[in-house]
Design a protein around this motif. Sequence first.
Motif, PDB file in Angstrom:
ATOM      1  N   TYR A 156     -19.202  82.619-104.483  1.00  0.00           N
ATOM      2  CA  TYR A 156     -19.288  82.805-103.028  1.00  0.00           C
ATOM      3  C   TYR A 156     -17.931  82.719-102.339  1.00  0.00           C
ATOM      4  CZ  TYR A 156     -24.211  81.686-103.933  1.00  0.00           C
ATOM      5  OH  TYR A 156     -25.496  81.678-104.409  1.00  0.00           O
ATOM      6  N   ALA A 157     -17.029  81.953-102.932  1.00  0.00           N
ATOM      7  CA  ALA A 157     -15.734  81.725-102.258  1.00  0.00           C
ATOM      8  C   ALA A 157     -14.642  81.626-103.316  1.00  0.00           C
ATOM      9  CB  ALA A 157     -15.799  80.432-101.451  1.00  0.00           C
ATOM     10  N   ASP A 158     -13.576  82.401-103.139  1.00  0.00           N
ATOM     11  CA  ASP A 158     -12.518  82.369-104.166  1.00  0.00           C
ATOM     12  C   ASP A 158     -11.342  81.483-103.770  1.00  0.00           C
ATOM     13  OD1 ASP A 158     -11.621  83.932-102.154  1.00  0.00           O
ATOM     14  OD2 ASP A 158     -11.293  85.750-103.359  1.00  0.00           O
ATOM     15  N   ASP A 159     -11.458  80.812-102.613  1.00  0.00           N
ATOM     16  CA  ASP A 159     -10.315  79.990-102.168  1.00  0.00           C
ATOM     17  C   ASP A 159     -10.656  78.500-102.174  1.00  0.00           C
ATOM     18  OD1 ASP A 159     -12.143  80.223-100.174  1.00  0.00           O
ATOM     19  OD2 ASP A 159     -10.685  80.455 -98.542  1.00  0.00           O
ATOM     20  N   VAL A 160     -11.574  78.104-103.079  1.00  0.00           N
ATOM     21  CA  VAL A 160     -11.908  76.678-103.202  1.00  0.00           C
ATOM     22  C   VAL A 160     -10.980  76.084-104.257  1.00  0.00           C
ATOM     23  CG1 VAL A 160     -13.680  75.021-103.870  1.00  0.00           C
ATOM     24  CG2 VAL A 160     -14.312  77.021-102.528  1.00  0.00           C
ATOM     25  N   TYR A 161     -10.266  75.021-103.876  1.00  0.00           N
ATOM     26  CA  TYR A 161      -9.272  74.416-104.770  1.00  0.00           C
ATOM     27  C   TYR A 161      -9.879  73.173-105.417  1.00  0.00           C
ATOM     28  CZ  TYR A 161      -4.904  71.994-106.059  1.00  0.00           C
ATOM     29  OH  TYR A 161      -3.902  71.329-106.742  1.00  0.00           O
ATOM     30  N   PHE A 162      -9.921  73.146-106.740  1.00  0.00           N
ATOM     31  CA  PHE A 162     -10.478  71.987-107.454  1.00  0.00           C
ATOM     32  C   PHE A 162      -9.372  70.948-107.668  1.00  0.00           C
ATOM     33  CE2 PHE A 162     -11.385  70.298-111.923  1.00  0.00           C
ATOM     34  CZ  PHE A 162     -12.164  69.242-111.463  1.00  0.00           C
ATOM     35  N   LEU A 163      -9.588  69.776-107.077  1.00  0.00           N
ATOM     36  CA  LEU A 163      -8.597  68.696-107.169  1.00  0.00           C
ATOM     37  C   LEU A 163      -9.054  67.737-108.262  1.00  0.00           C
ATOM     38  CD1 LEU A 163      -6.090  67.679-105.442  1.00  0.00           C
ATOM     39  CD2 LEU A 163      -7.689  66.110-104.408  1.00  0.00           C
ATOM     40  N   SER A 164      -8.338  67.716-109.385  1.00  0.00           N
ATOM     41  CA  SER A 164      -8.774  66.873-110.503  1.00  0.00           C
ATOM     42  C   SER A 164      -7.859  65.670-110.659  1.00  0.00           C
ATOM     43  CB  SER A 164      -8.754  67.697-111.795  1.00  0.00           C
ATOM     44  OG  SER A 164      -7.450  67.712-112.340  1.00  0.00           O
ATOM     45  N   SER A 165      -8.208  64.796-111.602  1.00  0.00           N
ATOM     46  CA  SER A 165      -7.388  63.592-111.819  1.00  0.00           C
ATOM     47  C   SER A 165      -6.033  63.970-112.423  1.00  0.00           C
ATOM     48  CB  SER A 165      -8.120  62.625-112.751  1.00  0.00           C
ATOM     49  OG  SER A 165      -8.447  63.296-113.954  1.00  0.00           O
ATOM     50  N   ARG A 166      -5.893  65.224-112.862  1.00  0.00           N
ATOM     51  CA  ARG A 166      -4.593  65.670-113.398  1.00  0.00           C
ATOM     52  C   ARG A 166      -3.752  66.376-112.340  1.00  0.00           C
ATOM     53  NH1 ARG A 166      -8.483  66.115-116.676  1.00  0.00           N
ATOM     54  NH2 ARG A 166      -9.032  68.235-116.061  1.00  0.00           N
ATOM     55  N   SER A 167      -4.348  66.627-111.161  1.00  0.00           N
ATOM     56  CA  SER A 167      -3.577  67.299-110.087  1.00  0.00           C
ATOM     57  C   SER A 167      -2.473  66.387-109.605  1.00  0.00           C
ATOM     58  CB  SER A 167      -4.489  67.626-108.901  1.00  0.00           C
ATOM     59  OG  SER A 167      -5.581  68.407-109.313  1.00  0.00           O
ATOM     60  N   SER A 168      -1.432  67.013-109.044  1.00  0.00           N
ATOM     61  CA  SER A 168      -0.341  66.153-108.556  1.00  0.00           C
ATOM     62  C   SER A 168      -0.013  66.407-107.090  1.00  0.00           C
ATOM     63  CB  SER A 168       0.909  66.354-109.408  1.00  0.00           C
ATOM     64  OG  SER A 168       1.235  67.714-109.413  1.00  0.00           O
ATOM     65  N   ALA A 169      -0.703  67.388-106.458  1.00  0.00           N
ATOM     66  CA  ALA A 169      -0.390  67.664-105.047  1.00  0.00           C
ATOM     67  C   ALA A 169      -1.669  67.844-104.249  1.00  0.00           C
ATOM     68  CB  ALA A 169       0.471  68.919-104.950  1.00  0.00           C
ATOM     69  N   PHE A 170      -1.593  67.474-102.976  1.00  0.00           N
ATOM     70  CA  PHE A 170      -2.718  67.637-102.060  1.00  0.00           C
ATOM     71  C   PHE A 170      -2.542  68.993-101.377  1.00  0.00           C
ATOM     72  CE2 PHE A 170      -4.618  67.057 -97.809  1.00  0.00           C
ATOM     73  CZ  PHE A 170      -5.902  66.714 -98.198  1.00  0.00           C
ATOM     74  N   ALA A 171      -3.630  69.740-101.238  1.00  0.00           N
ATOM     75  CA  ALA A 171      -3.511  71.058-100.590  1.00  0.00           C
ATOM     76  C   ALA A 171      -4.495  71.130 -99.436  1.00  0.00           C
ATOM     77  CB  ALA A 171      -3.821  72.152-101.602  1.00  0.00           C
ATOM     78  N   GLN A 172      -4.077  71.818 -98.361  1.00  0.00           N
ATOM     79  CA  GLN A 172      -4.982  71.957 -97.225  1.00  0.00           C
ATOM     80  C   GLN A 172      -5.938  73.115 -97.473  1.00  0.00           C
ATOM     81  OE1 GLN A 172      -3.120  72.632 -93.497  1.00  0.00           O
ATOM     82  NE2 GLN A 172      -4.387  71.184 -92.430  1.00  0.00           N
ATOM     83  N   GLY A 173      -7.048  73.151 -96.750  1.00  0.00           N
ATOM     84  CA  GLY A 173      -8.000  74.236 -96.922  1.00  0.00           C
ATOM     85  C   GLY A 173      -9.306  73.679 -97.433  1.00  0.00           C
ATOM     86  N   ILE A 174      -9.927  74.366 -98.434  1.00  0.00           N
ATOM     87  CA  ILE A 174     -11.214  73.924 -98.967  1.00  0.00           C
ATOM     88  C   ILE A 174     -10.968  73.277-100.329  1.00  0.00           C
ATOM     89  CG2 ILE A 174     -13.552  74.627 -99.594  1.00  0.00           C
ATOM     90  CD1 ILE A 174     -13.078  77.160 -97.834  1.00  0.00           C
ATOM     91  N   LEU A 175     -11.232  71.986-100.381  1.00  0.00           N
ATOM     92  CA  LEU A 175     -10.992  71.227-101.617  1.00  0.00           C
ATOM     93  C   LEU A 175     -12.307  70.747-102.181  1.00  0.00           C
ATOM     94  CD1 LEU A 175      -8.117  68.667-100.971  1.00  0.00           C
ATOM     95  CD2 LEU A 175      -8.067  70.685-102.380  1.00  0.00           C
ATOM     96  N   ILE A 176     -12.413  70.764-103.505  1.00  0.00           N
ATOM     97  CA  ILE A 176     -13.583  70.148-104.126  1.00  0.00           C
ATOM     98  C   ILE A 176     -13.082  69.096-105.099  1.00  0.00           C
ATOM     99  CG2 ILE A 176     -13.788  72.012-105.840  1.00  0.00           C
ATOM    100  CD1 ILE A 176     -16.900  71.465-105.527  1.00  0.00           C
TER     101      ILE A 176
END
Length: 690
Positions: free
Chosen positions: A611-631
Motif C-alpha cells: 500500500y505504501a512504498d515510503d514506510v521506513y522500518f527502524l530496527s535495532s540495527r538502525s543507526s539514524a532516526f528518519a522523519q516521515g512514516i516509521l515502523i
Amino acid sequence: MNTVFNKTEEQEREYLRQIINLLDKIINNTDMSVKEHVDTLADYKDYLWSNKDIDPHEIRSMRESILNHFAVGESVIGRRKRLGKIFDNPYFGRIDFKEKNGACNALPVYIGVHSFYDPDSKQNLIYDWRAPVSGMFYDCELGEAFYTSPKGEVAGDILLKRQYRIRNGRMEFMIESSLTVHDDILQKELSANADDKMKNIVATIQREQNRIIRNEDANVLIIQGVAGSGKTSIALHRIAYLLYTFKDSLSSKDILILSPNKVFADYISNVLPELGEETVPETGMEQILSGVLDNKYKFRNFFEQVNELLTKPAPGFSDRIQYKATFDFISELDRFILHIENHYFKAVDVKLTKYVTIPAGYIEEQFRRFNRYPMRQRYEAMTDYILEMAQVRYRIAVTTAERNTLKKEIRNMFKGNNDMQVYKDFFEWIGRPELFKMRKNRTLEYADLAPLAYIHTILDGSNVQSKVKHLLVDEMQDYSPIQYKVLQKLFPCPKTVLGDANQTVNPYGSSTAGMIRKALSAGEVMKLCKSYRSTFEITDLAQKIRKNEELEPVVRHGEKPQILRFRDEEEEISGIAMLISAFRESVYKSLGIVCKTESQAEEMSEKLKLYADDVYFLSSRSSAFAQGILITSAHMAKGLEFDEVIIPQADDTNYSSGIDRSMFYIAATRAMHRLSLTYSVKLTSFLQSQ
C-alpha cells in the motif's frame, strides 16, 4: 519614575530591526575578516613555494605567523557561526530588573540562546539563557527577585516581563507576561509538529525544569520524569548549562552520554550544537561492560533479552534475570569475594635458587600484607618485596628469569585468575548452579555481563575512566543495581541519571530512583511530574493502560484516540493503509507505527509495502532516526516522539502480560497529537473498560 525602554510593540519591532542591522554589519565584517585570513594564509603559502632558499630564521618566524593567523582565523570562524545562529532568532525573552541599590532606571535584559556583545557601545545587548541574571526569567514573576552573581547575591525587582516569537529575523508576536513562561507560548510550541531531531526548549523552560538544569550542588542527580516531561531534553540543557558555568574546567569531550541505542543518540544529537556546544561523546552499557572484560566474551545484548521475554522465554530465564537485579545478589557476590580473599590463595614453598627456598608461610604473609591492592595486582608487589628481603638476608643476586619464575609461581597459587571460573564457582558456592546458563555457541546471557565485569574490576582493579568528568545516564530504569555498581567503579565523577520507572522494557531487571540512589550510595532525586508531549485525551488513554499517580497532564486538547476493530488481520492491514493515507493528507509530519516486537514490525512493514512504498522500518540495527512514516518496535521507539502513532494488533492475545503492558504504555505515550489503535477479534484487556 522609571521610563520603560521600548514601551510599545512598535518600538520593540524597531529595536529588533536595529539589532538585526547591527548583527548584519558585524557578520559582514566577520566575513571580510575570514576572507582576509584565508587570503593571508594563501599569500604565505605562495611566498614559501616561490622562495625555496629562504633563511631558516625567516621560515621559523613565518611558521609562527601562519600558526597565529590560523588560530585567530579559527576563533573568527567560530564567532561567525554563532552570529549566524543569533541572526534568525536573536532573543525570546526580556526582563527589566531594577537593583535595590542600583541606578534609578531598570536594566532591560534581553535573553537569547547566545549572548551578543556590541564592541562599539561596549554593551551586552543579549544575555545567554544560562547567565545568572537570565535565571530570573524562568524562576521569578513580577516583583521582588534576586540572582547570584560571581560577586554574590544581587537583589531587586522585576518590573517588566515579555516573551517574543522571532522567526527568520521577524517578530511574529510579543506577549506581556507576569508568569514564568506564558501559557499561550507554551501551547503554541506544544502544538507544533514533531521534528526529525529533538529541539532545544530554551524559550519554554518551566520553573521545575530550570531547578534541575541549574543544580550545581548534587554530585549525583537522579531525575525521575513521567512520560513526555522532557527529561532527556532537560538533561541535555543541564549539560549545556554546566559547560557554560564551568567552562574553565569542563569541556564537551569531558562528558560521556550513556544512551540506549544509536537511533536515540542520533535523535538527540542536535540539541547541544543548537545550544552552541560541541557534540558530546556517547556510548552504550554493553560497550562499557564488554570493554571492561577486554571484549573476550560473546554475549546476547539487551535488545535480545527483551525480545526473548516478549516472545518465548526459555525456562527459568526471567528468574535468572530477576535474581541478578537484586541487592541480595550484590551482597552475596561481595561475601563471595571475601571468601576468595580468604580461601583462594594457597601458598607453597618456592625454590628461588639452588640454596634458597621461600617458605609458604612467608608468601602467605605477604599476600595478606598487600591487602590494599586488588588480589590480582598483588603478585607484582609480593614478588618485588620477597626478592628485596631475600637479597638483603641471603646476599644473593637474583636473575630476571628467577624473578619471573617466582612471580609466575605466586600467580598460580591463586585459583581466582579466570573471571568465568570464579563466576561459575559463585553459583556453586550459594548452592544455586541453575542460575547460571550459557547459551549456544558459548554465549553469555545479557544479565551475566555486569556481574562478570564487577568481579573483574574487584579482582583486577578498576580501570577508572578519569577522562570523564560528568556521566549522563539516560533510560535509567533499564539498568540493574549491579550495572550501577560497575558504573560507579569506572566513573567516580558527578552524574546526571534520568528516566521513568513506568517505562521499563524489562520489568524483571529494572531500577527505581530509590534503587539507583542505593546502588550509587548517593544521589539527590528530583521529579518532573508534568507531561507536555501528548494531548490530554492521549494521556488519559495511556493512564488507563498504566496508572501513574504522579503524572500531571498539561491541558492541551485534541482529538480522542481511535480504537478500530476489524474482522481479521487482512482487513486490519488495509485499515492501517487508510490511516496512512489520512496522515498524508494531514498537516502532520511524522507517523510512528509502533508494534510490540521487532519481528511484528518487520512483518507489518512487508505487508504495508503493497500500500505504501515510503514506510521506513527502524530496527535495532538502525543507526539514524528518519522523519516521515516509521515502523518500529516499542523498545526502539522509547524516547522518541511522533505527531501521530498507530498501534496495530492491540488485541488480548498480543497484549496480555506484565511486560506487554509496559510495551503498550510506551507505544501510546509516543504520540503528540493523534493516536489510533487497531485490532481484530478481541481488544486487549488493558483497555476493555473503555
